[in-house]
Scaffold this motif. Structure first.
Motif, PDB file in Angstrom:
ATOM      1  N   PRO A 243       1.958  12.573 -32.328  1.00 48.24           N
ATOM      2  CA  PRO A 243       2.057  11.883 -31.041  1.00 48.24           C
ATOM      3  C   PRO A 243       0.704  11.461 -30.479  1.00 48.24           C
ATOM      4  O   PRO A 243       0.586  10.421 -29.835  1.00 48.24           O
ATOM      5  CB  PRO A 243       2.727  12.937 -30.134  1.00 48.24           C
ATOM      6  CG  PRO A 243       3.457  13.838 -31.078  1.00 48.24           C
ATOM      7  CD  PRO A 243       2.602  13.889 -32.311  1.00 48.24           C
TER       8      PRO A 243
ATOM      9  N   VAL B 116      14.875  11.653 -32.635  1.00 48.41           N
ATOM     10  CA  VAL B 116      13.875  12.593 -33.149  1.00 48.41           C
ATOM     11  C   VAL B 116      14.568  13.814 -33.750  1.00 48.41           C
ATOM     12  O   VAL B 116      14.214  14.289 -34.836  1.00 48.41           O
ATOM     13  CB  VAL B 116      12.902  13.010 -32.035  1.00 48.41           C
ATOM     14  CG1 VAL B 116      11.919  14.060 -32.536  1.00 48.41           C
ATOM     15  CG2 VAL B 116      12.138  11.798 -31.507  1.00 48.41           C
TER      16      VAL B 116
ATOM     17  N   LEU C 141       6.563   9.864 -33.627  1.00 49.14           N
ATOM     18  CA  LEU C 141       7.383  11.022 -33.253  1.00 49.14           C
ATOM     19  C   LEU C 141       8.447  11.283 -34.314  1.00 49.14           C
ATOM     20  O   LEU C 141       8.664  12.422 -34.734  1.00 49.14           O
ATOM     21  CB  LEU C 141       8.038  10.803 -31.889  1.00 49.14           C
ATOM     22  CG  LEU C 141       7.232  11.205 -30.652  1.00 49.14           C
ATOM     23  CD1 LEU C 141       8.004  10.834 -29.389  1.00 49.14           C
ATOM     24  CD2 LEU C 141       6.925  12.689 -30.669  1.00 49.14           C
TER      25      LEU C 141
END
Length: 426
Positions: free
Chosen positions: A64, A230, A351
């Motif tokens: 990230p 995710v 991510l």
């Protein structure tokens, strides 16, 4: 012709695509390469799994941060130093392991590899999305974006299957240290070439100054509609890690753990073919339904893998598992491409990529510990749990989409809704 009338390839050039594909191979090879090398040198599947987990922890910590830095400063400034540093660390790792370094140093070296992983796949997707939005005319964008997302997802899946397959080949033909050393060379050369490719400047220069500064707040990336993707990618990563490590234990019990990479590559035959064929599916077969359908295939074939007690049965189930995992991964990244908040495409994609790698590494550690305790059959059951998790999350995604559609209808002013008597039933 104006710039907006030209195709995407006119703006990127043909050479961009092979460079971008090869640049993602080190990322796909490093977890499996670390596992194979450590198991071959130390004979410990448990330590190999822990070392792979260290790579994944490094990736999820840095991913990230790298994505946000790219969204702020551009790909060239971030990827050039990362590609060089990651290549050096990959090249040094075989020296650390074969020199008999203490376990903490081996784990620290693996974590450093993960911390510097460039994630070229996420950057390629983000770059192409930027060029499409900035350089292509409005009527050409939807179709081109759909094709790009299908290609990029298929390329990701192909790389994640070819990577372990190459690890198995290089380890068997040359030596167990060879895959990591070759991955280091690829990172040095092709990640750097990808970062310096002119398409990166095109994507950045194509935006007006006001557009360059426009970025959705980070809170938009943390909404349920993104987090469920995710989580779904995390489930696929669990599946990859559990399958590879349990297969390593199965092959090791049969005589040679290095062959696991070759067996694992069999899953890529159906996986890569069907991942590339996803673009041919009709648009009425919605992405939310594809997620559920292919997750069912994945869960059923994983159950068959867990029940297999011979090499022939394992091979058949690996082929069937590929038919489920490839299209599932394509679907997840395709949905992410449509849902990425403005100016946060690199953050969103990293991510997902970080979740995939972290889960693969954690599953390798857990599965390795179980297999080393003598429970190979239990280790072979873990991919089924991962596949069921992906299926459940597909149902959660369906519920989120339905809730968003209901909320959208509630926000629509009543006067703007169509008159019932004039609506044509479809």
């Amino acid at each position: 012709m104006t710039s907006n009338d030209r195709s995407l390839i006119h703006h990127t050039g043909w050479v961009f695509f092979p460079i971008a594909f090869i640049a993602r191979l080190p990322f796909a090879m490093m977890v499996v390469g670390v596992l194979t090398l450590v198991v071959s040198v130390t004979g410990s599947v448990g330590l190999g799994g822990l070392t792979s987990a260290a790579v994944g922890v490094g990736v999820v910590i840095a991913g990230p941060v790298i994505g946000d830095a790219v969204d702020r400063f551009g790909q060239r400034r971030v990827l050039v130093p990362l590609g060089i540093l990651n290549g050096i660390l990959l090249g040094m790792f075989p020296v650390v392991v074969t020199a008999g370094a203490p376990d903490p140093l081996v784990l620290a070296s693996a974590a450093a590899i993960g911390l510097t992983a460039p994630q070229a796949a996420a950057m390629s997707r983000s770059r192409l999305m930027g060029i499409i939005r900035a350089r292509l005319s409005a009527e050409h964008r939807p179709r081109t974006l759909s094709r790009v997302m299908s290609y990029e997802s298929a390329a990701d899946e192909t790389a994640f299957v070819i990577g372990p397959f190459l690890v198995g080949i290089f380890a068997a033909v040359i030596a167990p240290w060879a895959p990591i050393a070759i991955a280091g060379a690829l990172s040095l050369v092709f990640v750097t070439a990808f970062a310096l490719h002119p398409s990166g400047l095109i994507a950045a220069a194509a935006l007006a100054p006001g557009e360059r500064e426009e970025r959705a707040p980070i809170a938009e990336v943390l909404r349920p509609r993104i987090l469920v993707l995710v989580a779904g990618t995390f489930g696929v990563g669990l599946f990859f890690g559990a399958t590879l490590t349990s297969l390593t234990a199965f092959a090791q019990s049969a005589g040679d753990g290095v062959e696991a990479g070759l067996l694992y590559g069999l899953m890529g035959i159906g996986s890569a073919a069907l991942a590339l064929a996803v673009v041919l599916l009709p648009s009425r077969f919605a992405l939310r339904h594809r997620w559920l359908a292919f997750a069912v295939v994945l869960a059923l074939s994983a159950g068959g893998y867990a029940a297999s007690d011979s090499l022939g049965a394992v091979v058949v189930m690996l082929l069937l598992m590929g038919l489920g995992v490839g299209p599932t991964l394509v679907t997840l990244f395709s949905i992410a491409g449509h849902r990425s908040p403005v100016g946060r495409s690199a953050t969103t994609m990293t991510l997902l990529g970080s979740a995939l790698t972290l889960a693969q590494a954690l599953a390798s550690a857990v599965t390795g510990a179980i297999a080393e305790s003598g429970e190979v059959r239990l280790a072979m059951l873990l991919p089924t749990f991962a596949a069921v998790l992906v299926l459940v999350l597909g149902g959660v995604n369906l519920a989120i989409e339905r809730r968003e559609r209901t909320a959208e209808r509630d926000r629509t002013p009543r006067d703007s809704r169509p008159i019932p008597s004039l609506v044509v039933n479809r």
